[in-house]
Design a protein around this motif. Structure first.
Motif, PDB file in Angstrom:
ATOM      1  N   ALA A  92       1.740   5.254   4.032  1.00 40.26           N
ATOM      2  CA  ALA A  92       1.892   4.301   2.925  1.00 40.26           C
ATOM      3  C   ALA A  92       3.372   3.986   2.701  1.00 40.26           C
ATOM      4  N   ASP A  96       4.899   0.285   2.976  1.00 42.92           N
ATOM      5  CA  ASP A  96       5.587  -0.329   1.848  1.00 42.92           C
ATOM      6  C   ASP A  96       7.026  -0.715   2.191  1.00 42.92           C
ATOM      7  N   GLU A 111      -1.454  -0.362   7.503  1.00 43.33           N
ATOM      8  CA  GLU A 111      -2.579  -0.138   6.581  1.00 43.33           C
ATOM      9  C   GLU A 111      -3.913  -0.242   7.311  1.00 43.33           C
ATOM     10  N   TYR A 141      -2.843   3.737  -5.569  1.00 43.77           N
ATOM     11  CA  TYR A 141      -1.394   3.778  -5.379  1.00 43.77           C
ATOM     12  C   TYR A 141      -0.963   4.040  -3.938  1.00 43.77           C
ATOM     13  N   SER A 145      -2.578   0.280  -2.285  1.00 45.07           N
ATOM     14  CA  SER A 145      -1.420  -0.173  -3.070  1.00 45.07           C
ATOM     15  C   SER A 145      -1.789  -1.301  -4.037  1.00 45.07           C
ATOM     16  N   ASN A 148       1.577  -0.565  -8.359  1.00 42.32           N
ATOM     17  CA  ASN A 148       2.920  -0.214  -7.901  1.00 42.32           C
ATOM     18  C   ASN A 148       3.245   1.220  -8.320  1.00 42.32           C
ATOM     19  N   ILE A 149       3.459   2.076  -7.355  1.00 45.76           N
ATOM     20  CA  ILE A 149       3.733   3.482  -7.627  1.00 45.76           C
ATOM     21  C   ILE A 149       5.052   3.671  -8.378  1.00 45.76           C
ATOM     22  N   TYR A 168       5.624  10.927  -2.332  1.00 44.85           N
ATOM     23  CA  TYR A 168       5.812   9.545  -1.884  1.00 44.85           C
ATOM     24  C   TYR A 168       7.280   9.142  -2.039  1.00 44.85           C
TER      25      TYR A 168
END
Length: 195
Positions: A92, A96, A111, A141, A145, A148-149, A168
């Motif tokens: 991830a 991102d 992904e 998350y 996604s 937004n983390i 993360y």
């Protein structure tokens, strides 16, 4: 307990992470497994292991239960869930960062091939189904996604979710430091691909 000898099959094999996690299999963390618990020491070790100069590295063993595979197309993870979830968090991060660099196509490939499983109709489902205590958070998350983390309020999270966010962020910081030595976008993307 009376079990016929042909009902149990123990088989150990050396496989790459790609062969295990990024194959056509889907995995489930059974309800009896503990919550995600990797802290700072574990995630630092994981990062250091990724940066070893060895062509191959033993990341640990995994134990799977194929009991439900024929009926549900799912393999239960008996041992190795912390590593599988952490590898998914790392994927991830790579996705991102690629998207943030403007390379959405590569991010979506990560992904589609590594985090999710795409069926013949183009529908996505998570490659790993986390335990109930983190399933919704992990999907929202990390895997899809949807949220937004970076906008997570840590004070309102369960300890398990905090660890996911911290790990993360740690991995994202490390990868961003690693690719910052390159000025050209293509070099940064190639560096992400090398992971």
């Amino acid at each position: 307990m009376n079990v016929a000898s042909d009902q149990i099959n123990f088989k150990a094999e050396d496989k790459t992470i790609k062969e295990v996690l990024f194959s056509s299999f889907r995995y489930r963390i059974p309800p009896f497994q503990r919550p995600y618990s990797w802290g700072r020491d574990h995630i630092e070790d994981f990062w250091n292991d990724l940066n070893t100069n060895n062509a191959s590295y033993f990341i640990g063993s995994f134990v799977f239960n194929y009991e439900y595979y024929d009926d549900e197309d799912i393999i239960d993870v008996i041992d190795g869930q912390q590593r599988l979830l952490t590898i998914t968090i790392f994927m991830a991060v790579l996705r991102d960062i690629a998207i943030n660099l403007g390379h959405e196509k590569f991010g979506k490939i990560i992904e589609r091939k590594n985090i999710c499983d795409e069926d013949d109709d183009g529908n996505y489902s998570p490659r790993i189904i986390p335990g109930e205590s983190s399933k919704e958070f992990f999907e929202d998350y990390i895997q899809f996604s949807k949220k937004n983390i970076k906008e997570v309020n840590l004070t309102k999270l369960k300890e398990e979710h905090k660890k996911i966010v911290h790990n993360y962020n740690y991995l994202k910081d490390q990868v961003e430091k690693d690719i910052s030595k390159f000025s050209a976008l293509d070099d940064k993307i190639n560096s992400l691909k090398s992971f």
